[in-house]
Each structure stands twice: as C-alpha cells, then as structure tokens.
Design an enzyme around this catalytic site. Structure first.
Site, short mmCIF file in Angstrom:
data_model
loop_
_atom_site.label_atom_id
_atom_site.label_comp_id
_atom_site.label_asym_id
_atom_site.label_seq_id
_atom_site.Cartn_x
_atom_site.Cartn_y
_atom_site.Cartn_z
N ASP A 36 0.81 -1.23 0.00
CA ASP A 36 0.00 0.00 0.00
C ASP A 36 0.84 1.27 0.00
O ASP A 36 0.32 2.37 0.22
CB ASP A 36 -0.93 0.01 1.22
CG ASP A 36 -2.07 -1.00 1.09
OD1 ASP A 36 -2.26 -1.50 -0.03
OD2 ASP A 36 -2.75 -1.28 2.08
N ASP A 274 -18.37 29.86 -37.44
CA ASP A 274 -18.00 28.45 -37.50
C ASP A 274 -18.56 27.68 -36.32
O ASP A 274 -18.86 26.50 -36.42
CB ASP A 274 -16.48 28.30 -37.56
CG ASP A 274 -16.09 26.90 -38.04
OD1 ASP A 274 -16.62 26.45 -39.06
OD2 ASP A 274 -15.28 26.26 -37.36
N GLY A 409 -17.29 22.68 -38.64
CA GLY A 409 -18.28 22.71 -39.71
C GLY A 409 -17.73 22.62 -41.11
O GLY A 409 -18.03 21.68 -41.85
N LEU A 410 -16.91 23.57 -41.53
CA LEU A 410 -16.42 23.59 -42.91
C LEU A 410 -15.60 22.35 -43.20
O LEU A 410 -15.69 21.75 -44.28
CB LEU A 410 -15.58 24.85 -43.14
CG LEU A 410 -14.99 25.02 -44.54
CD1 LEU A 410 -16.10 25.06 -45.58
CD2 LEU A 410 -14.14 26.28 -44.61
#
Length: 528
Positions: A36, A274, A409-410
C-alpha cells in the site's frame, strides 16, 4: 471490493493522502503493509510534484502478523515526529491494515507527542477516495480551527483544493484574482497551500467559498455551525455559474465590486460563424458530480450542445445528479463501473464525450472524440501552462478544450463533399498520414463500382463487420451495394447505431439480404 483494471476512486486513505500532500507542516502516518506504499508514485509521477508527499508507513510484512504490530505503528509515529518536526500529525490505516484492527488513533493518543494528533476513521470497505478527502479535512478543521477576531476587510477562505485534484492549482489562482477584483481578500486557501497554523485562523474570514463540495462540504458545514461563517453554494465553472457566484458573494457580503469581463471570450466564440456548427452536437457527460453539473449547464446553455447522457461515479451526490438529469429529460447513470459507462455511451452514440481519463480510453475504442472535464486524470491533464476551469478565464479554457477534439463545420462539409474522391473515400487512410495510415476499422470498405453487388455480398459474407451481431445457425445477413451506399449517407456519429439496428431488424424478420427498403423499414420500426 472487486477486481478491476480501472477505478474512478481509490480507497479513502488515498483521499487523506491528497489532503496531507496539499498541506505543509502536516504529516500522515499510515498503518499499511508493503503493497500500500504508493503515495510517492501518485503525486510525483502523475501530478509532477517536486517534493515527496508527507506520508510515513509502518510497512508491516506477512511475518509481522504473527506478533504484535502495534509497536511498529508507534515506532513509525515517533520516527516521523523526530525526523520531520510537523505542526500536527494525522494517523490512520489503509484498507489492508484495517483488517487487523490495531486502532492507530488510540495508539497515537497514548504516546504523548507534544503536537496535535488527529485520528482518522475511514471505513475502507464502505466509502471511497472523495469521502476520505472530505472526512480528513473536516477532522483537521474540527481539531485545529479556533475562534479568532474577524479581519478588518471583507475576506473569505477558499476551501476544497487538494493534491491530485483536476486543475486545482490554477483554479485557486483564478478565483483569488476574481475575488480581489470584487474587493474580497482571501484569508486562507485550504487544504492546499495551508499549514495547521493557517487552519487555526480559518475563523477570521467572513465567509467560505466551497470550491469543490466533494472535498470540503463537511468542513464548510462545521465552520458555519461553529463560527457562523456562511458558505457559497455555487461553483463558478462556466460563464453563467461565474456570474451567479459573483451575485452570491455580493449578497453574502454587501460588496458591490464586480470583476472585469473584457477577457471573457466564450460567449462570442461560441456564437461565431463556424461555432454555429456546434449547435445540436450530441454529448455524453460523466465524471465527478461537481464538474458534471457545471459542464451540463455549459454544454446546453453556453455551447448549444444537446446532452444525451450524464452521470457521476460518486454516489454521495447521486440525488443531485438524478435531479439534474430529470431537467434534461434523461435518466442519470450512477456507477463506478467503467464497463457500464462504456455500454451507456455506445448505446447513446454521442458525437462527443466529456469525461475522465477512462472516458478518453472509451472514446478511443469507440472512435468518439473526448475532452477531459473531471478527475481521475492522467499526467497530461496536469499541464505546465495556466489552465483553470473556474472564472472567466476558465470558461475560455473550457471552450478551447471542448472544441479541439471536434471536426468543425467547414472541415466536415469538405470531407462529405469529397467522400467519393480516390484519396478521401472511407476506405482510404487520412491523407496527412500518407500511404502508411491504417485502414479504418469501424466500417467495411465500400465495394468498387466494377465489382457490383455480388462482390460486395461475398466480401461481407466472408468478413462481416465487427458491428454486426453474431449470426445464429445458418442465418447470414449481408448488405447489398445500394444499401451500403445509402448507409454511408448517414452521419458518421450515428452510422454505427443505424447499422446495428438494421442488422438486428433483419435477423428478427428473417431477412438475409439488406436492401435500401430494409434500411428504411428498420428506421421506421425503431422510431416508433
């Protein structure tokens, strides 16, 4: 407990480590076996800290279990005090050491150390890491905070930031500047950047800022009861939430100052030409409750996304997330099983995932863009640059972070326009990788025009798509060329779901060849 390759939260003693590591002058003595002792790895590798965490271990081994292990703990406490000279010590047990029931708190109290010793009771088999943060900080505040005179100027404490927190370092800086512009001083930032002597003067502030409820809500409630300090309920992540936070602080204090919004760019950027393509993008959110709640508001109200799924892994906030999900017309996903999250994402078929490091891996497997909004995170989400999430600059950072994984987008219109081009068709790799790019795996390659329907059918029969359900008995479902062509007209982010639904419908109806008519019949069937 269960065996898993990934967990959203560690055991509660990891939360205690995060609190101790964020502070100075505090030492954590952890009763734990050899396995641990991983604090150094967590904080120096993942968070890139330039110093080791203030944690000492008893490090008992299997052979020690046949004798008294209490003396190991006492020796570790004494050695830690003599070596590090802390102002206070917190003591506790790891999940493994809890089983031997040595009572570290009781043992430490009998040692007579000349500094405060704060015992932690962290039930490792019922609670998890965020509870460990919250409970540890609460116990430290309850033990050390004293009544003191209020500051002359209006001041606050910023509570919640810890070690290994998602952008906590930069959030503190941004929020301190925002409050300063309002005319509010910061008395103490805790647990991160504070010492036990700083905790003692928490009562000097006029109010508290609850920056991360997961790690400080219990302490905020205690300070409200003990010192009549109100605390803010709004987490200032996002434009709307930051403005609500400013109004809340003004209401609590009576100050009239407001921060300068000239550097805020998200509203205009998200309204630019855009960015209109972002409108309606389908997103799935998963992470800790605080960041999911804030991100859901940003996604819908400030970016124009459509939230198609949300959930959190910390069950303490399940009620809040379920209430939020109802406002979005959704059912919340409350789970700490990453496989359930992956299944929900696959079914929702979003265009983008907002989640943790695990959701980043899920996104890679499913071919869905992902931005990280919440811990747990890996090393790349502790950047060298200034990158807050809160305040107005945080809103700018969030905008950039979220749109970077997306095809804008474009760019997507151009990809659609040239889809049949010899260089850009679906079977071709990305052009910027030259001829070395791997062929895409999510869709079977389109049959060539010369091969016609027969070649397409043979190819699909020989190598069915990984999206197709396994055929039962002698049933084999194949796509005709015209149906395959029609399928490619469906946007890529729902194409996989449409394909699976069509194939499922075809199997149910006993159809072995999927035509255009079958595709639209399946669409009508599942639209009911």
């Amino acid at each position: 407990m269960k065996l898993t390759v990934w967990t959203y939260e560690g055991p509660p003693h990891v939360g205690a480590m995060r609190v101790a590591t964020g502070m100075t002058g505090l030492h954590y003595v952890l009763h734990a076996p050899q396995g641990d002792t991983y604090a150094d790895l967590l904080f120096t590798m993942i968070e890139r800290r330039d110093h080791r965490p203030p944690v000492s271990y008893t490090t008992f081994q299997a052979r020690d279990l046949g004798s008294d292990t209490a003396h190991l703990f006492k020796d570790s406490c004494r050695d830690a005090y003599e070596r590090f000279k802390p102002e206070a010590i917190i003591v506790g047990a790891s999940c493994t050491a809890e089983l031997i029931q040595d009572d570290p708190g009781g043992l430490a109290e009998t040692m007579g150390l000349p500094i405060p010793v704060i015992a932690l009771e962290l039930p490792s088999y019922q609670r998890k890491e965020n509870f460990g943060c919250d409970e540890t900080f609460f116990q430290i505040v309850r033990a050390l905070a004293k009544p003191v005179e209020k500051t002359a100027r209006v001041s606050c404490n910023i509570l919640g930031p810890t070690g290994l927190g998602f952008r906590h370092r930069d959030d503190v800086e941004e929020l301190t500047g925002l409050l300063s512009e309002m005319g509010v001083d910061v008395n103490v930032v805790a647990p991160m950047r504070s010492s036990p002597s700083d905790i003692a003067r928490l009562g000097a502030a006029h109010f508290n800022v609850m920056l991360y409820p997961e790690t400080c809500e219990a302490a905020c409630r205690h300070l409200e009861r003990a010192f009549q300090q109100p605390y803010t309920k709004t987490v200032p992540i996002g434009v709307g939430a930051t403005r609500d936070f400013i109004a809340e602080v003004q209401g609590l204090t009576g100050v009239t100052g407001a921060p300068d919004e000239n550097r805020l760019r998200l509203p205009w950027w998200s309204a630019s030409v855009d960015s209109t393509y972002l409108t309606g993008k389908r997103v799935f959110l998963f992470g800790d409750a605080t960041h999911v709640k804030a991100s859901a508001r940003i996604a819908r109200d400030e970016m124009g996304f459509e939230v198609v799924g949300l959930g959190c892994y910390n069950r303490e906030f399940a009620r809040d997330i379920r209430k939020l999900a109802k406002e979005f017309g959704l059912e919340a996903l409350i789970t700490d099983d990453y496989l359930e999250v992956e299944k929900a994402i696959e079914e929702a078929a979003p265009e983008m995932i907002l989640g943790t490091q695990m959701e980043r891996h899920i996104g890679k497997r499913l071919g869905i863009p992902c931005a990280v909004i919440s811990a747990p995170v890996h090393v790349q989400d502790f950047p060298a640059r200034y990158s807050p999430q809160v305040g107005f600059e945080g809103a700018n950072v969030i905008f950039d972070t979220w749109i970077h994984p997306l095809v804008m987008g474009l760019e997507e219109h151009l990809l659609a326009m040239f889809r049949e081009d010899f260089e850009f068709h679906d079977a071709a790799g990305p052009s910027h990788h030259g001829g070395h790019a791997p062929k895409p795996m999510h869709d079977a390659p389109a049959a060539s025009a010369a091969a016609g329907a027969e070649a397409s059918m043979a190819e699909e029969t020989a190598a069915p798509s990984q999206d197709a359900p396994a055929a039962t008995g002698g049933d084999v479902t194949v796509w005709l060329a015209d149906a395959e062509k029609e399928l490619k007209k469906i946007p890529f982010f729902v194409r996989g779901k449409a394909k699976r639904n069509t194939e499922k419908y075809a199997l149910e109806q006993g159809v072995t060849e999927i035509s255009v008519d079958t595709l639209y019949e399946a669409k009508a069937h599942y639209a009911r």
